[in-house]
Design a protein around this motif. Structure first.
Motif, PDB file in Angstrom:
ATOM      1  N   ASP A 118     -54.239  53.385  -4.302  1.00 26.82           N
ATOM      2  CA  ASP A 118     -53.149  53.120  -5.251  1.00 26.82           C
ATOM      3  C   ASP A 118     -53.399  53.805  -6.588  1.00 26.82           C
ATOM      4  O   ASP A 118     -52.890  53.377  -7.627  1.00 26.82           O
ATOM      5  CB  ASP A 118     -52.994  51.610  -5.471  1.00 26.82           C
ATOM      6  N   ASP A 119     -54.190  54.856  -6.566  1.00 29.60           N
ATOM      7  CA  ASP A 119     -54.585  55.510  -7.811  1.00 29.60           C
ATOM      8  C   ASP A 119     -53.645  56.668  -8.118  1.00 29.60           C
ATOM      9  O   ASP A 119     -53.650  57.677  -7.436  1.00 29.60           O
ATOM     10  CB  ASP A 119     -56.028  56.018  -7.675  1.00 29.60           C
ATOM     11  N   ASP A 120     -52.816  56.487  -9.126  1.00 27.64           N
ATOM     12  CA  ASP A 120     -51.993  57.600  -9.608  1.00 27.64           C
ATOM     13  C   ASP A 120     -52.139  57.637 -11.126  1.00 27.64           C
ATOM     14  O   ASP A 120     -51.204  57.374 -11.877  1.00 27.64           O
ATOM     15  CB  ASP A 120     -50.540  57.432  -9.188  1.00 27.64           C
ATOM     16  N   GLN A 121     -53.333  57.971 -11.542  1.00 25.52           N
ATOM     17  CA  GLN A 121     -53.731  57.963 -12.953  1.00 25.52           C
ATOM     18  C   GLN A 121     -52.776  58.782 -13.816  1.00 25.52           C
ATOM     19  O   GLN A 121     -52.370  59.886 -13.459  1.00 25.52           O
ATOM     20  CB  GLN A 121     -55.134  58.566 -13.073  1.00 25.52           C
ATOM     21  N   LEU A 122     -52.419  58.211 -14.954  1.00 27.94           N
ATOM     22  CA  LEU A 122     -51.621  58.955 -15.921  1.00 27.94           C
ATOM     23  C   LEU A 122     -52.474  60.029 -16.572  1.00 27.94           C
ATOM     24  O   LEU A 122     -53.662  59.841 -16.819  1.00 27.94           O
ATOM     25  CB  LEU A 122     -51.071  58.012 -16.990  1.00 27.94           C
ATOM     26  N   LEU A 123     -51.868  61.169 -16.842  1.00 23.66           N
ATOM     27  CA  LEU A 123     -52.536  62.285 -17.503  1.00 23.66           C
ATOM     28  C   LEU A 123     -51.759  62.684 -18.754  1.00 23.66           C
ATOM     29  O   LEU A 123     -50.543  62.534 -18.795  1.00 23.66           O
ATOM     30  CB  LEU A 123     -52.632  63.483 -16.550  1.00 23.66           C
ATOM     31  N   PRO A 124     -52.457  63.214 -19.757  1.00 24.04           N
ATOM     32  CA  PRO A 124     -53.912  63.395 -19.847  1.00 24.04           C
ATOM     33  C   PRO A 124     -54.629  62.084 -20.149  1.00 24.04           C
ATOM     34  O   PRO A 124     -54.042  61.141 -20.681  1.00 24.04           O
ATOM     35  CB  PRO A 124     -54.064  64.389 -20.990  1.00 24.04           C
ATOM     36  N   VAL A 125     -55.935  62.063 -19.835  1.00 28.40           N
ATOM     37  CA  VAL A 125     -56.755  60.880 -20.069  1.00 28.40           C
ATOM     38  C   VAL A 125     -57.307  60.888 -21.488  1.00 28.40           C
ATOM     39  O   VAL A 125     -57.193  59.898 -22.213  1.00 28.40           O
ATOM     40  CB  VAL A 125     -57.914  60.813 -19.054  1.00 28.40           C
ATOM     41  N   ASP A 126     -57.892  62.001 -21.887  1.00 31.21           N
ATOM     42  CA  ASP A 126     -58.540  62.095 -23.200  1.00 31.21           C
ATOM     43  C   ASP A 126     -57.848  63.068 -24.161  1.00 31.21           C
ATOM     44  O   ASP A 126     -57.962  62.924 -25.372  1.00 31.21           O
ATOM     45  CB  ASP A 126     -60.009  62.524 -23.045  1.00 31.21           C
ATOM     46  N   ALA A 127     -57.185  64.069 -23.626  1.00 30.87           N
ATOM     47  CA  ALA A 127     -56.509  65.057 -24.477  1.00 30.87           C
ATOM     48  C   ALA A 127     -55.128  64.547 -24.895  1.00 30.87           C
ATOM     49  O   ALA A 127     -54.648  63.520 -24.399  1.00 30.87           O
ATOM     50  CB  ALA A 127     -56.379  66.380 -23.735  1.00 30.87           C
ATOM     51  N   LEU A 128     -54.490  65.261 -25.809  1.00 31.13           N
ATOM     52  CA  LEU A 128     -53.136  64.933 -26.243  1.00 31.13           C
ATOM     53  C   LEU A 128     -52.153  65.913 -25.611  1.00 31.13           C
ATOM     54  O   LEU A 128     -52.415  67.120 -25.550  1.00 31.13           O
ATOM     55  CB  LEU A 128     -53.029  65.018 -27.766  1.00 31.13           C
ATOM     56  N   ALA A 129     -51.019  65.382 -25.131  1.00 32.41           N
ATOM     57  CA  ALA A 129     -50.017  66.235 -24.487  1.00 32.41           C
ATOM     58  C   ALA A 129     -49.552  67.340 -25.443  1.00 32.41           C
ATOM     59  O   ALA A 129     -49.349  68.489 -25.025  1.00 32.41           O
ATOM     60  CB  ALA A 129     -48.836  65.390 -24.025  1.00 32.41           C
TER      61      ALA A 129
END
Length: 229
Positions: A145-156
């Motif tokens: 069920d993993d559909d991680q939102l991106l980016p995790v650490d950077a800024l869009a």
């Protein structure tokens, strides 16, 4: 005109997670020297004929020099250009994945015609790179069920800015990023390949050469013009 292919892997013999192999294909609108009749390593970048003739690395143009207006080897060199380098140079345990995200997501965004189109989820990243064509990731409970939102650490916003800078550098130097592809190999498949080919090294070579063949074919389909002899 020439096409250069770069390939690398991460996670070879991982404690947790898949083996990941990635490749990029770049078209150069610059003069290239004819290759001397000499043997070249399979690790050499691919250019030349449509049969993927390998050429000596001394004749390969330096993409860092050509794209210096938008690309650096280390994030310490500039905060306004995208850092593209070995993952070990961009990621340190405990410091997050910001630099990795900036490079990968900016490169994918730079290839797209819609400047506002950004990768927002892991599933979109996998589709964009064709990294898991058989959906093996979902076979593992930890990814079900993993559909991680991106980016995790950077800024869009930062990703889009770097994508625009990379696109400008490519346009200025006559370089085009034709394709960016990856291949994720999860434990069960990797073990099967090791059993079949007899060693981890042979299994990795098989996976890598399959990916190189695929990206060369895709680059040729995108730009069917004859290459420099």
């Amino acid at each position: 005109m020439a096409i250069i292919v770069g390939v690398d892997e991460a996670g070879y013999g991982p404690n947790l997670g898949p083996l990941a192999v990635a490749a990029t294909a770049w078209r150069l609108e610059v003069p290239t020297e004819p290759a001397a009749p000499a043997r070249a390593s399979t690790a050499s970048a691919v250019k030349g004929s449509r049969t993927a003739t390998l050429r000596p690395t001394s004749n390969i143009p330096d993409l860092y020099k050509l794209l210096r207006k938008g690309v650096v080897r280390s994030p310490a060199q500039s905060t306004r250009r995208v850092a593209i380098a070995d993952s070990k140079a961009l990621y340190k345990a405990g410091f997050g994945v910001r630099q990795l995200e900036l490079g990968v997501l900016a490169a994918i965004t730079a290839m797209q015609s819609d400047e506002q189109s950004c990768i927002e989820r892991v599933s979109e990243l996998l589709r964009a790179t064709a990294a898991d064509p058989d959906g093996r990731r979902q076979e593992l409970p930890c990814h079900a069920d993993d559909d991680q939102l991106l980016p995790v650490d950077a800024l869009a916003k930062e990703i889009c800015q770097l994508a625009a800078r990379l696109r400008e550098a490519c346009d200025h130097s006559g370089v085009q990023l034709l394709a960016l592809r990856a291949r994720l190999v999860f434990p069960a498949e990797f073990n099967d390949l090791v059993d079949y080919f007899g060693s981890k090294g042979a299994a990795l070579s098989h996976i890598t050469l399959q990916l190189v063949r695929r990206i060369v074919d895709e680059a040729s389909a995108i730009d069917p013009r004859p290459l420099s002899p």
